[in-house]
Design a protein around this motif. Structure first.
Motif, short mmCIF file in Angstrom:
data_model
loop_
_atom_site.label_atom_id
_atom_site.label_comp_id
_atom_site.label_asym_id
_atom_site.label_seq_id
_atom_site.Cartn_x
_atom_site.Cartn_y
_atom_site.Cartn_z
N LYS A 28 -13.20 37.94 12.06
CA LYS A 28 -13.93 36.85 11.43
C LYS A 28 -13.31 35.47 11.66
N ASP A 77 -14.04 30.07 11.23
CA ASP A 77 -14.74 31.35 11.25
C ASP A 77 -15.56 31.48 12.53
N SER A 130 -18.71 34.18 14.56
CA SER A 130 -19.69 35.25 14.41
C SER A 130 -20.18 35.66 15.80
N TYR A 140 -23.31 27.88 10.81
CA TYR A 140 -23.07 27.84 12.25
C TYR A 140 -24.12 26.97 12.94
#
Length: 219
Positions: A70, A109, A111, A153
Protein backbone atom coordinates in the motif's frame (compact mmCIF):
# COMPACT_ATOMS: atom_id res chain seq x y z
CA UNK A 1 38.14 17.85 -56.91
CA UNK A 2 35.17 15.64 -56.05
CA UNK A 3 37.31 13.57 -53.64
CA UNK A 4 38.50 16.74 -51.91
CA UNK A 5 34.90 17.86 -51.38
CA UNK A 6 33.97 14.48 -49.94
CA UNK A 7 36.96 14.47 -47.59
CA UNK A 8 36.22 18.06 -46.56
CA UNK A 9 32.60 17.12 -45.79
CA UNK A 10 33.72 14.12 -43.73
CA UNK A 11 35.99 16.38 -41.66
CA UNK A 12 33.68 19.41 -41.31
CA UNK A 13 30.39 17.66 -40.46
CA UNK A 14 31.70 15.94 -37.30
CA UNK A 15 33.34 19.20 -36.21
CA UNK A 16 30.07 21.06 -36.67
CA UNK A 17 28.25 18.38 -34.69
CA UNK A 18 30.80 18.58 -31.85
CA UNK A 19 30.52 22.37 -31.88
CA UNK A 20 26.72 22.20 -31.69
CA UNK A 21 26.84 19.72 -28.80
CA UNK A 22 29.38 21.88 -26.95
CA UNK A 23 27.29 25.03 -27.43
CA UNK A 24 24.15 23.23 -26.26
CA UNK A 25 25.95 22.03 -23.15
CA UNK A 26 27.25 25.55 -22.43
CA UNK A 27 23.96 27.41 -22.85
CA UNK A 28 21.66 24.68 -21.45
CA UNK A 29 23.74 22.75 -18.89
CA UNK A 30 20.77 21.22 -17.02
CA UNK A 31 19.07 20.03 -20.20
CA UNK A 32 22.40 18.70 -21.53
CA UNK A 33 23.01 16.79 -18.30
CA UNK A 34 19.54 15.23 -18.50
CA UNK A 35 20.14 14.21 -22.12
CA UNK A 36 23.48 12.56 -21.33
CA UNK A 37 22.11 10.94 -18.17
CA UNK A 38 19.14 9.42 -19.99
CA UNK A 39 21.39 8.15 -22.79
CA UNK A 40 23.66 6.40 -20.29
CA UNK A 41 20.66 4.91 -18.49
CA UNK A 42 19.24 3.61 -21.77
CA UNK A 43 22.53 1.87 -22.54
CA UNK A 44 23.53 0.58 -19.09
CA UNK A 45 20.27 0.55 -17.10
CA UNK A 46 18.19 -2.52 -16.35
CA UNK A 47 14.69 -1.54 -17.49
CA UNK A 48 12.02 -2.66 -15.01
CA UNK A 49 9.58 -5.22 -16.42
CA UNK A 50 7.78 -5.70 -13.08
CA UNK A 51 7.40 -3.43 -10.06
CA UNK A 52 7.74 -5.42 -6.85
CA UNK A 53 7.37 -4.72 -3.14
CA UNK A 54 10.69 -4.08 -1.39
CA UNK A 55 12.57 -3.36 -4.62
CA UNK A 56 14.04 0.06 -5.36
CA UNK A 57 13.77 1.73 -8.75
CA UNK A 58 15.37 4.79 -10.33
CA UNK A 59 13.00 7.16 -12.10
CA UNK A 60 14.89 10.12 -13.57
CA UNK A 61 16.14 12.11 -10.55
CA UNK A 62 14.41 10.03 -7.87
CA UNK A 63 14.92 6.65 -6.22
CA UNK A 64 11.57 5.01 -5.55
CA UNK A 65 10.65 2.04 -3.34
CA UNK A 66 7.42 0.14 -2.73
CA UNK A 67 7.50 -0.37 1.05
CA UNK A 68 4.57 -2.83 1.18
CA UNK A 69 1.38 -3.48 -0.79
CA UNK A 70 0.00 0.00 0.00
CA UNK A 71 2.80 2.46 0.76
CA UNK A 72 5.82 3.88 -1.09
CA UNK A 73 8.80 6.10 -0.34
CA UNK A 74 11.07 8.07 -2.66
CA UNK A 75 14.14 10.29 -2.46
CA UNK A 76 15.21 13.08 -4.81
CA UNK A 77 18.89 13.73 -4.11
CA UNK A 78 20.25 17.11 -5.18
CA UNK A 79 23.01 17.02 -2.58
CA UNK A 80 25.33 14.39 -4.06
CA UNK A 81 28.29 16.67 -4.78
CA UNK A 82 31.69 15.05 -4.31
CA UNK A 83 33.13 18.14 -2.63
CA UNK A 84 32.62 21.88 -2.16
CA UNK A 85 34.62 22.64 -5.30
CA UNK A 86 32.12 20.70 -7.43
CA UNK A 87 29.27 22.72 -5.92
CA UNK A 88 31.12 25.99 -6.57
CA UNK A 89 31.74 24.93 -10.19
CA UNK A 90 28.04 24.20 -10.64
CA UNK A 91 27.12 27.59 -9.18
CA UNK A 92 29.48 29.21 -11.67
CA UNK A 93 28.00 27.25 -14.61
CA UNK A 94 24.46 28.19 -13.62
CA UNK A 95 25.46 31.77 -12.67
CA UNK A 96 23.60 31.37 -9.38
CA UNK A 97 25.42 31.64 -6.06
CA UNK A 98 22.24 30.79 -4.13
CA UNK A 99 22.33 27.10 -5.15
CA UNK A 100 22.67 24.83 -2.12
CA UNK A 101 22.59 21.03 -1.67
CA UNK A 102 19.12 19.70 -0.86
CA UNK A 103 17.07 16.54 -0.50
CA UNK A 104 13.38 15.92 -1.11
CA UNK A 105 11.90 12.90 0.67
CA UNK A 106 8.33 11.76 0.11
CA UNK A 107 6.03 8.99 1.28
CA UNK A 108 2.52 8.09 0.21
CA UNK A 109 0.01 5.48 -0.89
CA UNK A 110 -0.37 3.57 -4.13
CA UNK A 111 -2.99 1.40 -5.80
CA UNK A 112 -2.65 -1.22 -8.53
CA UNK A 113 -5.11 -1.81 -11.35
CA UNK A 114 -3.64 -4.61 -13.42
CA UNK A 115 -0.18 -3.48 -14.54
CA UNK A 116 -1.04 0.18 -13.96
CA UNK A 117 -0.09 1.88 -10.69
CA UNK A 118 -1.59 5.05 -9.22
CA UNK A 119 0.45 6.94 -6.63
CA UNK A 120 -0.59 9.61 -4.13
CA UNK A 121 1.92 11.63 -2.10
CA UNK A 122 0.78 12.18 1.49
CA UNK A 123 3.86 13.67 3.16
CA UNK A 124 7.04 15.32 1.93
CA UNK A 125 10.03 17.09 3.48
CA UNK A 126 12.63 19.42 1.97
CA UNK A 127 16.07 19.35 3.64
CA UNK A 128 18.65 21.99 2.72
CA UNK A 129 22.35 22.20 3.61
CA UNK A 130 24.86 25.05 3.71
CA UNK A 131 27.87 23.09 2.52
CA UNK A 132 28.77 19.73 1.02
CA UNK A 133 30.50 18.69 4.24
CA UNK A 134 27.26 19.28 6.13
CA UNK A 135 25.58 16.73 3.87
CA UNK A 136 28.27 14.18 4.64
CA UNK A 137 28.00 14.97 8.37
CA UNK A 138 24.15 14.90 8.13
CA UNK A 139 23.61 18.39 9.57
CA UNK A 140 20.82 20.20 7.73
CA UNK A 141 20.22 23.97 7.69
CA UNK A 142 16.45 23.90 7.22
CA UNK A 143 13.63 21.36 7.27
CA UNK A 144 10.36 22.28 5.60
CA UNK A 145 7.22 20.19 5.28
CA UNK A 146 5.73 20.00 1.78
CA UNK A 147 1.96 20.53 1.67
CA UNK A 148 -0.18 18.13 -0.37
CA UNK A 149 -3.83 18.64 -1.23
CA UNK A 150 -6.07 16.06 0.45
CA UNK A 151 -7.59 14.26 -2.52
CA UNK A 152 -8.02 10.77 -3.91
CA UNK A 153 -5.92 9.26 -6.66
CA UNK A 154 -5.56 11.06 -9.98
CA UNK A 155 -7.59 9.96 -13.00
CA UNK A 156 -4.70 8.27 -14.86
CA UNK A 157 -1.92 5.99 -13.55
CA UNK A 158 1.55 7.48 -13.22
CA UNK A 159 3.32 4.14 -13.65
CA UNK A 160 2.37 2.25 -16.81
CA UNK A 161 3.80 -0.77 -18.58
CA UNK A 162 4.96 -0.48 -22.20
CA UNK A 163 6.64 -2.88 -24.63
CA UNK A 164 10.07 -1.76 -23.37
CA UNK A 165 9.14 -1.89 -19.68
CA UNK A 166 7.64 0.42 -17.10
CA UNK A 167 7.59 4.19 -17.48
CA UNK A 168 6.59 7.04 -15.19
CA UNK A 169 4.24 9.63 -16.68
CA UNK A 170 4.56 13.08 -15.16
CA UNK A 171 1.21 14.66 -15.85
CA UNK A 172 -0.10 18.14 -15.06
CA UNK A 173 -3.27 18.28 -12.95
CA UNK A 174 -5.44 20.94 -11.38
CA UNK A 175 -7.81 20.38 -8.43
CA UNK A 176 -11.50 20.63 -9.30
CA UNK A 177 -14.65 21.25 -7.28
CA UNK A 178 -15.23 17.56 -6.51
CA UNK A 179 -12.02 17.40 -4.44
CA UNK A 180 -10.18 15.43 -7.14
CA UNK A 181 -7.63 16.25 -9.83
CA UNK A 182 -8.28 16.94 -13.50
CA UNK A 183 -5.51 16.22 -16.02
CA UNK A 184 -4.71 19.13 -18.32
CA UNK A 185 -1.51 17.86 -19.95
CA UNK A 186 1.62 15.68 -19.76
CA UNK A 187 4.93 17.22 -18.78
CA UNK A 188 7.26 14.30 -19.45
CA UNK A 189 7.69 10.54 -19.39
CA UNK A 190 10.61 8.67 -17.79
CA UNK A 191 11.75 5.04 -18.06
CA UNK A 192 11.92 3.04 -14.83
CA UNK A 193 15.14 1.17 -13.98
CA UNK A 194 15.95 -1.34 -11.26
CA UNK A 195 18.56 -0.26 -8.71
CA UNK A 196 20.23 -1.73 -5.62
CA UNK A 197 20.09 1.55 -3.69
CA UNK A 198 18.66 1.15 -0.20
CA UNK A 199 15.82 3.29 1.09
CA UNK A 200 13.98 3.47 4.44
CA UNK A 201 10.26 2.84 4.93
CA UNK A 202 9.14 6.30 6.05
CA UNK A 203 10.10 9.98 6.13
CA UNK A 204 10.60 9.83 9.90
CA UNK A 205 12.94 6.85 9.56
CA UNK A 206 15.01 8.77 7.02
CA UNK A 207 15.13 11.90 9.20
CA UNK A 208 16.33 9.95 12.22
CA UNK A 209 19.86 9.97 10.71
CA UNK A 210 19.95 13.80 10.47
CA UNK A 211 19.88 16.71 12.89
CA UNK A 212 19.68 20.48 12.68
CA UNK A 213 22.96 22.32 12.26
CA UNK A 214 22.14 24.83 15.02
CA UNK A 215 21.84 21.92 17.49
CA UNK A 216 25.34 20.84 16.49
CA UNK A 217 26.77 24.19 17.61
CA UNK A 218 25.12 23.99 21.05
CA UNK A 219 26.29 20.49 21.94
Amino acid sequence: MRKKKIILSIVILPLLAIGAITAYGYFFPDAFYQLVYRSIQDIAGNRAQQLETGQSYRIDDRVFRFVDDKRFFYLKDFADYENQEELEDYRWEMEDESIVPYLIIVEGDYSRKGDAIYIKETRGVLLTFDRVQDVKDRFYTSLDEIDYVETGYVTEPQLVKTEKGYQFNQNLYIPNSSNTFEKIGQLDSFPVYETNEKLPDTVDQFLSDFQAKDRKSTR
